[in-house]
Scaffold this active site. Structure first.
Site, PDB file in Angstrom:
ATOM      1  N   HIS A  11       0.832  -1.207   0.000  1.00  0.00           N
ATOM      2  CA  HIS A  11       0.000   0.000   0.000  1.00  0.00           C
ATOM      3  C   HIS A  11       0.866   1.257   0.000  1.00  0.00           C
ATOM      4  CE1 HIS A  11      -2.954   2.723   2.339  1.00  0.00           C
ATOM      5  NE2 HIS A  11      -3.410   2.631   1.111  1.00  0.00           N
ATOM      6  N   HIS A  48      -0.626  11.397  -1.620  1.00  0.00           N
ATOM      7  CA  HIS A  48      -1.919  11.017  -1.038  1.00  0.00           C
ATOM      8  C   HIS A  48      -2.744  12.228  -0.620  1.00  0.00           C
ATOM      9  CE1 HIS A  48      -4.715   9.775   2.159  1.00  0.00           C
ATOM     10  NE2 HIS A  48      -4.817   8.653   1.475  1.00  0.00           N
TER      11      HIS A  48
HETATM   12  O1  G3P Z   1      -6.617   2.183  -2.831  1.00  0.00           O
HETATM   13  C1  G3P Z   1      -6.843   1.715  -1.552  1.00  0.00           C
HETATM   14  C2  G3P Z   1      -6.530   2.735  -0.483  1.00  0.00           C
HETATM   15  O2  G3P Z   1      -5.301   3.331  -0.747  1.00  0.00           O
HETATM   16  C3  G3P Z   1      -7.597   3.792  -0.376  1.00  0.00           C
HETATM   17  O3  G3P Z   1      -7.416   4.654   0.685  1.00  0.00           O
HETATM   18  O4  G3P Z   1      -6.727   6.783   1.693  1.00  0.00           O
HETATM   19  O5  G3P Z   1      -5.128   4.888   1.638  1.00  0.00           O
HETATM   20  O6  G3P Z   1      -5.712   6.110  -0.437  1.00  0.00           O
HETATM   21  P1  G3P Z   1      -6.186   5.658   0.886  1.00  0.00           P
HETATM   22 MG    MG Z   2      -4.649   4.939  -1.971  1.00  0.00          MG
END
Ligand code: G3P
Ligand code: MG
Length: 254
Positions: A10, A52
């Protein structure tokens, strides 16, 4: 049906490196990952960057919004010190360079289109147009499993991506599946649902799979929970804990 890698790092390298940086990609590779989720938004001049938050301050030193700066200005900004002094050389990556690094290193991409408020269409179009050009050969030769998967919470961004790159796969990010999730997903011709695992139930998982969508969860950081979700039929997920949940997780555990 999920033709892609099942376990993704992630935001590049999870929480083992500053998020959405090259250091994160390298950290993921150290742990054997060749699949990644990261976030993309537009700078003031329309250049997409890997980021992000829509504002500086948390992961990038400075103040203001991402759209207050041009791409090359952001590409000189410190995106690593917040995580640790060893990472002060990390900068905000340009999306093109980040994606080229992934492609060159065989890292499969789930590109989250993360528009700043009001920039949904421009962001969706830009990301999809660049990704499509980058994968023209794979599209032409039918290597569909290597194509990046474009996901977003923004339906306007997904619709814009569909318009400029209908042949790139799309996924709907949905924290909680709303009533009518299925027609919504069909309206952007999504091939997968990316759900927050906290709100998923076995019945919802079954409904998504029975409707013919791929099913991905974010962000799963506990091995026991990951095993449970795979037991419900969840096909893939991203994790921050690349040290606890490896790229082959679940092949023998469930
Ligand atoms: O794409 C999955 C996840 O990354 C969505 O939430 O806020 O971590 O971008 P966020
Ligand atoms: Mg994300």
């Amino acid at each position: 049906m999920w033709p892609y890698p099942r376990i993704l790092a992630h935001r590049g390298g999870g929480t083992l490196a500053p998020e959405n940086t090259f250091a994160g990609l390298r950290r993921g590779m150290d742990f054997g990952f060749r699949a990644v989720e990261f976030d993309v938004m537009l700078a003031r001049d329309g250049v997409p960057v890997v980021m992000h938050d829509p504002y500086l301050g948390r992961t990038v030193s400075g103040a203001g919004h991402v759209f207050d700066y041009d791409g090359l200005e952001l590409a000189r900004m410190d995106a690593g010190s917040w995580f640790g002094a060893d990472y002060r050389a990390e900068v905000v990556p340009l999306f093109v360079e980040f994606a080229q690094f992934c492609k060159a290193n065989g890292i499969w991409m789930n590109i989250e289109i993360k528009p700043a408020r009001g920039f949904d269409v421009e962001t969706g179009e830009t990301v999809a147009r660049i990704a499509r050009a980058m994968f023209a050969d794979e599209l032409a030769s039918g290597q569909l499993a290597s194509l990046p998967l474009l996901s977003s919470f923004s339906f306007a961004a997904l619709e814009a991506a569909r318009r400029v790159a209908p042949d790139l796969p799309r996924a709907c990010l949905m924290s909680e599946l709303p009533p009518g999730w299925e027609p919504l997903a069909r309206s952007v011709e999504a091939s997968a649902i990316h759900a927050n695992h906290r709100h998923l139930t076995p019945a919802l998982a079954r409904a998504v799979l029975d409707a013919g969508f791929g099913l991905f969860c974010y962000t799963v950081n506990e091995p026991a929970r990951a095993a449970e979700l795979l037991g419900w039929g969840v096909e893939a997920f991203c994790t921050d804990r690349i040290d606890l949940i490896g790229p082959d997780f679940g092949r023998t555990a469930v």
